[in-house]
Design an enzyme around this catalytic site. Sequence first.
Site, short mmCIF file in Angstrom:
data_model
loop_
_atom_site.label_atom_id
_atom_site.label_comp_id
_atom_site.label_asym_id
_atom_site.label_seq_id
_atom_site.Cartn_x
_atom_site.Cartn_y
_atom_site.Cartn_z
N HIS A 75 -9.30 1.59 5.29
CA HIS A 75 -8.00 1.72 5.95
C HIS A 75 -8.15 2.66 7.16
CE1 HIS A 75 -3.82 2.72 6.69
NE2 HIS A 75 -3.52 1.63 6.03
N GLU A 77 -6.40 5.00 8.17
CA GLU A 77 -6.15 6.42 7.87
C GLU A 77 -7.39 7.06 7.26
OE1 GLU A 77 -2.58 5.67 5.65
OE2 GLU A 77 -1.60 5.07 7.52
N LYS A 95 0.05 4.25 -0.18
CA LYS A 95 -0.57 5.44 0.42
C LYS A 95 -0.37 6.63 -0.54
CE LYS A 95 0.06 3.27 4.84
NZ LYS A 95 0.24 3.36 6.28
N GLY A 143 3.24 2.24 10.77
CA GLY A 143 4.22 3.32 10.57
C GLY A 143 5.02 3.65 11.82
N GLU A 150 -4.92 -4.70 10.74
CA GLU A 150 -3.86 -3.70 10.91
C GLU A 150 -4.07 -2.97 12.24
OE1 GLU A 150 -2.06 -2.58 6.83
OE2 GLU A 150 -3.65 -1.17 7.29
N SER A 156 3.95 -2.15 10.18
CA SER A 156 5.41 -2.26 10.30
C SER A 156 5.96 -3.60 9.84
CB SER A 156 5.87 -1.94 11.73
OG SER A 156 5.55 -0.60 12.06
N ASN A 193 0.87 -1.18 0.00
CA ASN A 193 0.00 0.00 0.00
C ASN A 193 0.91 1.23 0.00
OD1 ASN A 193 -1.82 2.03 0.43
ND2 ASN A 193 -2.33 1.45 2.53
P1 13P Z 1 3.39 0.41 7.56
O1 13P Z 1 3.83 -0.89 6.92
O2 13P Z 1 4.12 1.61 7.06
O3 13P Z 1 3.36 0.29 9.06
O4 13P Z 1 1.87 0.64 7.10
C1 13P Z 1 0.96 -0.38 7.23
C2 13P Z 1 -0.27 0.00 6.50
O5 13P Z 1 -1.00 0.88 6.92
C3 13P Z 1 -0.57 -0.70 5.24
O6 13P Z 1 -1.85 -0.42 4.80
#
Ligand code: 13P
Length: 242
Positions: free
Chosen positions: A96, A98, A11, A171, A165, A204, A9
């Site tokens: 997601h 976010e 983003k 992150g 997640e 992560s 992803n």
């Molecule tokens: P990270 O791998 O950067 O922690 O992000 C995970 C994520 O949100 C994937 O959709």
Amino acid sequence: MRSIVIAGNWKMYKTRAQTREYLATFVPMIQNRSSDRNVVLCSPYTSLETLAEGLEGQNVGVGAQNLHWEKEGAFTGEISAPMLQELKVTHVVIGHSERREYFGETNQTVLKRTQAVLAANLIPIVCVGESKAQRDNNETETFIFQQLDEGLDGVNLAQVIIAYEPIWAIGTGETCESEEANRVIGLIRQRIKGEQVPILYGGSVKPTNIDELMAQPEIDGALVGGASLEAESFARIVNYVD
Ligand code: 13P
């Protein structure tokens, strides 16, 4: 046997030029992967066509990061299934954390979007996961079960992928312990009664922990953010050692 899915992803990262550059390195590095590994790259809308062109014949899915449930209409800033289908998109990330946190996504809109993705014969990657506060208050299960019950209410799960997640692991470099991710994913599987549904772990995921995560019996793959932005790093994740 459930499918294995390794999804990146991106983003809000990468221009079209950066996407081309990435593929030039990435594609040669995944040629010898086991045939049972499904790979998906989810980019911003602007790079989808570039991805689809660059990945032609590579058996790699092309994913968007959202989709509106209507086919067209006065919904400024949104995008619809027919628009994505035209770009040869195969997967769509839905719900997601976010989007839930910054853009008002709810379990109810997750359900509408998921239904629209399925109606278009695309594959939704539906995200669930608890915050740090919820985990500390022992609310992980109740919160995730509510996300599943409401967000997938009445949905035929045959084509659905779920991603667990935990928000506190996204992150942050703080990966959920693989046994704990395995435990929660097992609970998710029981809750949805979806023995065949691939359930991925996200948060992560790195080249250094993918082997251990994939060794867990309930974890069917990974949804990778930061570590999917570098071609070498994501290729190592795709080529995890089992
Ligand atoms: P990270 O791998 O950067 O922690 O992000 C995970 C994520 O949100 C994937 O959709």
